[in-house]
Scaffold this motif. Sequence first.
Motif, PDB file in Angstrom:
ATOM      1  N   GLU A 168       8.520   5.916 -14.743  1.00  0.00           N
ATOM      2  CA  GLU A 168       8.930   4.817 -13.852  1.00  0.00           C
ATOM      3  C   GLU A 168       7.662   4.458 -13.029  1.00  0.00           C
ATOM      4  N   ALA A 169       7.056   5.329 -12.641  1.00  0.00           N
ATOM      5  CA  ALA A 169       5.936   5.283 -11.616  1.00  0.00           C
ATOM      6  C   ALA A 169       5.018   4.018 -12.350  1.00  0.00           C
ATOM      7  N   ALA A 170       4.689   4.535 -13.523  1.00  0.00           N
ATOM      8  CA  ALA A 170       3.649   3.620 -14.419  1.00  0.00           C
ATOM      9  C   ALA A 170       4.169   2.308 -14.645  1.00  0.00           C
ATOM     10  N   ALA A 171       5.544   1.870 -14.721  1.00  0.00           N
ATOM     11  CA  ALA A 171       6.191   0.798 -14.778  1.00  0.00           C
ATOM     12  C   ALA A 171       6.032   0.035 -13.598  1.00  0.00           C
ATOM     13  N   ALA A 215       0.878  -1.411  -0.078  1.00  0.00           N
ATOM     14  CA  ALA A 215       0.002  -0.095  -0.146  1.00  0.00           C
ATOM     15  C   ALA A 215       0.800   1.306   0.024  1.00  0.00           C
ATOM     16  N   GLU A 216       1.656   1.425   0.800  1.00  0.00           N
ATOM     17  CA  GLU A 216       2.770   2.473   1.018  1.00  0.00           C
ATOM     18  C   GLU A 216       3.613   2.554  -0.336  1.00  0.00           C
ATOM     19  N   ARG A 217       4.159   1.407  -0.980  1.00  0.00           N
ATOM     20  CA  ARG A 217       4.568   1.551  -2.112  1.00  0.00           C
ATOM     21  C   ARG A 217       3.754   2.100  -3.353  1.00  0.00           C
ATOM     22  N   TYR A 218       2.377   1.770  -3.364  1.00  0.00           N
ATOM     23  CA  TYR A 218       1.361   2.045  -4.303  1.00  0.00           C
ATOM     24  C   TYR A 218       1.347   3.435  -4.281  1.00  0.00           C
ATOM     25  N   MET A 219       0.907   3.870  -3.057  1.00  0.00           N
ATOM     26  CA  MET A 219       0.692   5.291  -2.746  1.00  0.00           C
ATOM     27  C   MET A 219       1.625   6.129  -3.194  1.00  0.00           C
ATOM     28  N   PHE A 220       3.300   5.848  -3.093  1.00  0.00           N
ATOM     29  CA  PHE A 220       4.208   6.339  -3.517  1.00  0.00           C
ATOM     30  C   PHE A 220       4.384   6.505  -5.242  1.00  0.00           C
ATOM     31  N   PHE A 221       4.040   5.495  -5.813  1.00  0.00           N
ATOM     32  CA  PHE A 221       4.055   5.307  -7.276  1.00  0.00           C
ATOM     33  C   PHE A 221       2.728   6.251  -7.647  1.00  0.00           C
ATOM     34  N   HIS A 222       1.844   5.989  -7.026  1.00  0.00           N
ATOM     35  CA  HIS A 222       0.453   6.951  -7.710  1.00  0.00           C
ATOM     36  C   HIS A 222       0.906   8.073  -7.586  1.00  0.00           C
ATOM     37  N   SER A 223       1.526   8.767  -6.561  1.00  0.00           N
ATOM     38  CA  SER A 223       1.829  10.269  -6.320  1.00  0.00           C
ATOM     39  C   SER A 223       2.745  10.379  -7.603  1.00  0.00           C
ATOM     40  N   ALA A 224       3.678   9.760  -7.780  1.00  0.00           N
ATOM     41  CA  ALA A 224       4.919   9.830  -8.538  1.00  0.00           C
ATOM     42  C   ALA A 224       4.137   9.866 -10.181  1.00  0.00           C
ATOM     43  N   GLY A 265       3.194  13.320 -10.883  1.00  0.00           N
ATOM     44  CA  GLY A 265       4.178  14.217 -11.283  1.00  0.00           C
ATOM     45  C   GLY A 265       4.547  14.905  -9.721  1.00  0.00           C
ATOM     46  N   MET A 266       4.181  14.285  -8.507  1.00  0.00           N
ATOM     47  CA  MET A 266       4.342  14.804  -7.190  1.00  0.00           C
ATOM     48  C   MET A 266       5.246  14.219  -6.379  1.00  0.00           C
ATOM     49  N   GLU A 267       6.178  13.328  -7.154  1.00  0.00           N
ATOM     50  CA  GLU A 267       7.242  12.821  -6.306  1.00  0.00           C
ATOM     51  C   GLU A 267       8.994  13.123  -7.386  1.00  0.00           C
ATOM     52  N   PRO A 268       9.496  14.061  -6.791  1.00  0.00           N
ATOM     53  CA  PRO A 268      10.603  14.276  -7.756  1.00  0.00           C
ATOM     54  C   PRO A 268      11.709  13.318  -8.042  1.00  0.00           C
TER      55      PRO A 268
END
Length: 86
Positions: A72-75, A51-60, A63-66
Amino acid sequence: HAAARLYQFEPGVTACAIDQAARFGTRNPQSYLMTLMADWHSNGVRTVEDAERYMFFHSALRGMEPAMSPEEAAAEIDRMRERTEG
């Protein structure tokens, strides 16, 4: 929670989803929670770490994670999804 059993989440994932729903202050938090949990399940989330990884990837992805590009997040999200389909 019935959704945790339905989606086979480990203990703690429901609490993460509730926290996420509360952060966004939706008008219908129960509906948002169910939608969120269905989304997580279809994208391979089963554990709190997932869940934590997915939330980070979804934020990225938005465009919210520099530290990570949206591509990369979509991959990474695709890899999470494939893990459960394979």
